[in-house]
Design an enzyme around this catalytic site. Structure first.
Site, PDB file in Angstrom:
ATOM      1  N   LYS A 188     -83.327  15.364 -85.999  1.00  0.00           N
ATOM      2  CA  LYS A 188     -84.573  15.201 -86.761  1.00  0.00           C
ATOM      3  C   LYS A 188     -84.917  16.420 -87.610  1.00  0.00           C
ATOM      4  O   LYS A 188     -85.281  16.295 -88.759  1.00  0.00           O
ATOM      5  CB  LYS A 188     -85.779  15.018 -85.827  1.00  0.00           C
ATOM      6  CG  LYS A 188     -85.806  13.800 -85.005  1.00  0.00           C
ATOM      7  CD  LYS A 188     -87.137  13.710 -84.262  1.00  0.00           C
ATOM      8  CE  LYS A 188     -87.494  14.953 -83.449  1.00  0.00           C
ATOM      9  NZ  LYS A 188     -86.629  15.237 -82.316  1.00  0.00           N
ATOM     10  N   ARG A 201     -95.816  13.565 -78.765  1.00  0.00           N
ATOM     11  CA  ARG A 201     -94.813  13.245 -77.748  1.00  0.00           C
ATOM     12  C   ARG A 201     -95.358  12.313 -76.683  1.00  0.00           C
ATOM     13  O   ARG A 201     -94.604  11.842 -75.834  1.00  0.00           O
ATOM     14  CB  ARG A 201     -94.326  14.528 -77.069  1.00  0.00           C
ATOM     15  CG  ARG A 201     -93.534  15.372 -78.038  1.00  0.00           C
ATOM     16  CD  ARG A 201     -92.700  16.379 -77.317  1.00  0.00           C
ATOM     17  NE  ARG A 201     -91.905  17.111 -78.300  1.00  0.00           N
ATOM     18  CZ  ARG A 201     -91.007  18.006 -77.991  1.00  0.00           C
ATOM     19  NH1 ARG A 201     -90.771  18.289 -76.736  1.00  0.00           N
ATOM     20  NH2 ARG A 201     -90.332  18.618 -78.933  1.00  0.00           N
ATOM     21  N   ARG A 233     -73.129  23.315 -77.796  1.00  0.00           N
ATOM     22  CA  ARG A 233     -73.612  24.527 -78.464  1.00  0.00           C
ATOM     23  C   ARG A 233     -73.136  25.782 -77.738  1.00  0.00           C
ATOM     24  O   ARG A 233     -73.135  25.861 -76.525  1.00  0.00           O
ATOM     25  CB  ARG A 233     -75.142  24.520 -78.506  1.00  0.00           C
ATOM     26  CG  ARG A 233     -75.686  23.392 -79.344  1.00  0.00           C
ATOM     27  CD  ARG A 233     -77.105  23.650 -79.751  1.00  0.00           C
ATOM     28  NE  ARG A 233     -78.032  23.538 -78.641  1.00  0.00           N
ATOM     29  CZ  ARG A 233     -79.284  23.087 -78.782  1.00  0.00           C
ATOM     30  NH1 ARG A 233     -79.720  22.710 -79.979  1.00  0.00           N
ATOM     31  NH2 ARG A 233     -80.087  23.013 -77.741  1.00  0.00           N
ATOM     32  N   ARG A 236     -75.953  28.606 -73.377  1.00  0.00           N
ATOM     33  CA  ARG A 236     -77.288  28.876 -72.804  1.00  0.00           C
ATOM     34  C   ARG A 236     -77.520  27.929 -71.625  1.00  0.00           C
ATOM     35  O   ARG A 236     -77.034  26.801 -71.625  1.00  0.00           O
ATOM     36  CB  ARG A 236     -78.379  28.616 -73.845  1.00  0.00           C
ATOM     37  CG  ARG A 236     -78.410  29.587 -74.998  1.00  0.00           C
ATOM     38  CD  ARG A 236     -79.664  29.373 -75.824  1.00  0.00           C
ATOM     39  NE  ARG A 236     -79.969  27.937 -75.963  1.00  0.00           N
ATOM     40  CZ  ARG A 236     -81.113  27.445 -76.403  1.00  0.00           C
ATOM     41  NH1 ARG A 236     -82.083  28.250 -76.746  1.00  0.00           N
ATOM     42  NH2 ARG A 236     -81.291  26.158 -76.519  1.00  0.00           N
ATOM     43  N   ARG A 241     -83.545  17.066 -69.595  1.00  0.00           N
ATOM     44  CA  ARG A 241     -84.412  17.078 -70.796  1.00  0.00           C
ATOM     45  C   ARG A 241     -84.485  15.689 -71.416  1.00  0.00           C
ATOM     46  O   ARG A 241     -85.540  15.245 -71.860  1.00  0.00           O
ATOM     47  CB  ARG A 241     -83.859  18.053 -71.844  1.00  0.00           C
ATOM     48  CG  ARG A 241     -84.237  19.502 -71.589  1.00  0.00           C
ATOM     49  CD  ARG A 241     -83.376  20.433 -72.414  1.00  0.00           C
ATOM     50  NE  ARG A 241     -83.604  20.354 -73.841  1.00  0.00           N
ATOM     51  CZ  ARG A 241     -82.739  20.785 -74.766  1.00  0.00           C
ATOM     52  NH1 ARG A 241     -81.585  21.309 -74.403  1.00  0.00           N
ATOM     53  NH2 ARG A 241     -83.026  20.683 -76.047  1.00  0.00           N
TER      54      ARG A 241
END
Ligand SMILES: [Zn+2]
Length: 216
Positions: free
Chosen positions: A13, A88, A127, A160, A171
């Protein structure tokens, strides 16, 4: 044109919102970035938000709503805005609708970025960051030339904690629980369009232009 982009973390997004806001000549209103900027700049609102942030608490809805309200009243938002990362929850969506109504505005459209869970997990766990210079990489879309080594400085690449698979799945589950009721909320109001967030970035961008009804 007052548009809201909705979608899970990893749906892309933010990238699309940044590009399309520029193309359409409206500001991108990204609440996460704005909060960080206000806290860094030490504005009154930033200091208020920081008290919650420092205690590890969520910044309350009314603080975020005031920030959005202030932003969409700026002259550059006269022709619209592209909201990204907020609301949200249903309570936030109600707050947003009430806030816009007070200034004689309303959302024109809500675009949902549809991306399958396996694809989201693949994107979010791929990532890597350089320990020395913080350059970001992605194992699939932007891999380093040598495995585990930074192209720029030779530093070691690491993942991370946020991007570890268990955390990513958690998440996504939190997102699903909190935000998926918003899809029904906006569908019932006749505002929801769904766009596939998979495939090449340029194709996704064209689908977004088509969904919003903007010329190529
Ligand atoms: Zn590096």
């Amino acid at each position: 044109m007052r548009v809201l982009f909705l979608g899970p973390p990893g749906a892309g997004k933010g990238t699309q919102a940044r590009e399309l806001a520029r193309e359409w000549g409206v500001p991108q209103v990204a609440t996460g970035d704005m909060l960080r900027e206000q806290m860094a700049a030490g504005t009154a609102l930033g200091r208020e938000a920081k008290q919650f942030y420092d205690r590890g608490e969520l910044v309350p809805d009314d603080v975020i709503l005031r920030m959005v309200d202030d932003r969409v009243r700026q002259p550059d938002a006269a022709n619209g805005f592209l909201l990204d990362g907020f609301p949200r929850t249903i309570a936030q969506a109600d707050g947003l609708a009430a806030m816009l109504q007070r200034s004689g505005q309303k959302l024109d459209m809500v675009v949902y970025f549809d991306v399958s869970e396996p694809e989201l997990v693949r994107r979010l766990t791929g990532r890597r960051l350089c320990r020395k210079c913080q350059t970001p990489y992605h194992l699939v879309s932007a891999p380093p030339k040598r495995d585990g080594v930074c192209d720029k400085c030779g530093g070691e690449l690491y993942q991370r904690d946020d991007d570890a698979e268990a955390t990513v799945r958690n998440r996504l589950a939190v997102y699903e629980r909190q935000t998926s009721p918003l899809l029904d909320y906006y569908r019932q109001r006749g505002l929801l369009r769904s766009v596939s967030g998979e495939g090449p970035v340029d194709n996704v961008r064209q689908s977004l232009r088509d969904a919003v009804g903007m010329p190529r």
